[in-house]
Enzyme design. Structure first.
Site: not given
Ligand code: IPM
Ligand code: MN
Length: 357
Positions: A142, A190, A222, A246, A250
Site C-alpha cells: 500500500y 507467503k 492461500d 485487507d 473481508d
Molecule cells: C479497508 C478498505 C481500504 C483498504 C480501502 C478503502 C483503501 O478496503 O479498510 O479495508 O484497502 O485498506
Molecule cells: Mn478492505
C-alpha cells in the site's frame, strides 16, 4: 475521566451511523459521569467536494489532539467510475493511517447465535468462531515506493517493503493479545514466494519463544483463505501484512453472517481510530435504514482500547445484545415477520436502554 474525541462521519451512511454511536457514547458518559468533549471533522468524498482534499490538514490536526477518533466510512461511486480522477476518497483514509501512525488494525470476528442462519457457511462450521485479525496497516504494498508506470504507460509496478521494526511491533502486539485470549497465534504470510514474508516469518520465529505459553502456527495466505471457510473456529489471533489482511478480513467478516455488526480498532502512535468494517453504502445514504450496530460496537472498542474503560464498553455491548434479543433490528438482520427499525429508531432505543440500565 475526561474524554476528548473526534468524530469523522465521512460519506454515504457515515453521518447516520456515527450519530447513533455518538449518542450512545454521550449516554454512557453521562451514566458514568465522564466529561466528554467531541468535535466533528470532514474526510473522504465530502472533504474532496468541500476543500479538494480527502484528509484536510484541519482534520489531521483535530485527530492529533484527540484521544480517539470515531470514524464512519468513506467512498463514493462517482470516483470509482472515473479512472482519471486524480484525488480519491480512499487516499484520505490511507493518508490518515500513515500520518496518525495507525500501524495495527484489529478486527475481532465474533458470531451472534441469532444470526448464524445468515452466514453463507453451514451453521455448525461457524458456531463458536471467535478470533481476532490483526492487520499491519501502514506498510507493505500500500505504501511501498516506487509505485507507478513506465514512461510508455505499458508497465506498472508496486513495491512491497517491510522493515524489522514494523514487523516486530505488530508480531509482538499479536502475542500480547493472544496472552489475553486462547493463546494461539497464526502468522499468515507467503514465505514460499516473497522476501518480505520470509522476513516476517524469521522475526516471528525470534519472538515466539518469548511467549512459551502461546502456540504458534505458520500458514501461507492461500491456505489461510481456505481454512477461514473450512474451520474458522480454529483461529484465535491471526496476524498478517497489510494487503493479505485487507483480503482476509473481508472474507472473515462475511462468514459470521453479520457484516453490519463487526467493529474495528486501528491503533498506533499518536491516537487511535474506531470504525465499522463495512463501507459507506452510498445507495442507502440519507434513507435512515443502515445498521448502526457495528459503529456502536466500535465505540465500545474505543472505551476499551483508548480509555481502558471496561464497564462502559460492556454497557454498550449489552445494549447491542439487548436490542437484538428484543428484535429491535434494522432491515438487514430483522427476522421475518417482524417490523424493521430505522437507524435512528434503533439508536433511540439503545440510548434509552443505556439511560435505564
Ligand atoms: C479497508 C478498505 C481500504 C483498504 C480501502 C478503502 C483503501 O478496503 O479498510 O479495508 O484497502 O485498506
Ligand atoms: Mn478492505
Amino acid at each position: 475521566m475526561k474524554l476528548n474525541i473526534a468524530a469523522l462521519p465521512g460519506d454515504g451512511i457515515g453521518p447516520e451511523i456515527v450519530k447513533v454511536a455518538l449518542d450512545a457514547t454521550i449516554a454512557v458518559c453521562e451514566k458514568f459521569s465522564h466529561e466528554l468533549s467531541y468535535t466533528y471533522g470532514i474526510c473522504g468524498a465530502t472533504a474532496i467536494d468541500r476543500v479538494g482534499n480527502p484528509y484536510p490538514e484541519e482534520t489531521h490536526e483535530l485527530c492529533m489532539k484527540s484521544d480517539a477518533v470515531l470514524f464512519g466510512a468513506v467512498g463514493d461511486p462517482k470516483f470509482d467510475h472515473d479512472p482519471s480522477a486524480k484525488i480519491r476518497p480512499e487516499q484520505g483514509l490511507l493518508a490518515m493511517r500513515k500520518r496518525l501512525g495507525l500501524y495495527a488494525n484489529i478486527r475481532p470476528v465474533t458470531t451472534f447465535e441469532s444470526l448464524l442462519h445468515k452466514s453463507p457457511l453451514r451453521a455448525d462450521l461457524v458456531k463458536g468462531a471467535d478470533f481476532m485479525c490483526i492487520r499491519e496497516l501502514t506498510g507493505g504494498m500500500y505504501f511501498g515506493r516506487p509505485q507507478g508506470r513506465s514512461e510508455d504507460g505499458n508497465t506498472a509496478y508496486d513495491t512491497c517493503v517491510y522493515s524489522r521494526e514494523e514487523v516486530e511491533r505488530i508480531i509482538t502486539l499479536a502475542y500480547e493479545y493472544a496472552m489475553k485470549r486462547r493463546k494461539k497465534v497464526t502468522v499468515v504470510d507467503k514465505a514460499n514466494v516473497l522476501a518480505t514474508s520470509r522476513l516476517w516469518r524469521e522475526i516471528a520465529k525470534e519472538i515466539a519463544p518469548e511467549y512459551p505459553e502461546v502456540e504458534t502456527e505458520y500458514m501461507f495466505v492461500d491456505n489461510a483463505a481456505m481454512r477461514l471457510i473450512q474451520w474458522p473456529a480454529s483461529f484465535d489471533v491471526m496476524v498478517t501484512e497489510n494487503m493479505f489482511g485487507d483480503i482476509l478480513t473481508d472474507e472473515a467478516s462475511v462468514i459470521t453472517g453479520s457484516m453490519g455488526l463487526l467493529p474495528s480498532a486501528s491503533i498506533g502512535t499518536y491516537t487511535s481510530v474506531f470504525e465499522p468494517i463495512h463501507g459507506s453504502w452510498p445507495q442507502a445514504a440519507g434513507r435512515n435504514i443502515a445498521n448502526p450496530l457495528a459503529t456502536v460496537l466500535s465505540a465500545a472498542m474505543m472505551f476499551d482500547y483508548a480509555f481502558g474503560l471496561e464497564a462502559e464498553a460492556g454497557l454498550l455491548r449489552k445494549a447491542v445484545d439487548a436490542s437484538m434479543d428484543a428484535n429491535i433490528r434494522t432491515q438487514d438482520i430483522q427476522v421475518e415477520g417482524e417490523k424493521p427499525y430505522s437507524t435512528s429508531g434503533l439508536g433511540n432505543w439503545i440510548v434509552d436502554y443505556i439511560k435505564r440500565a
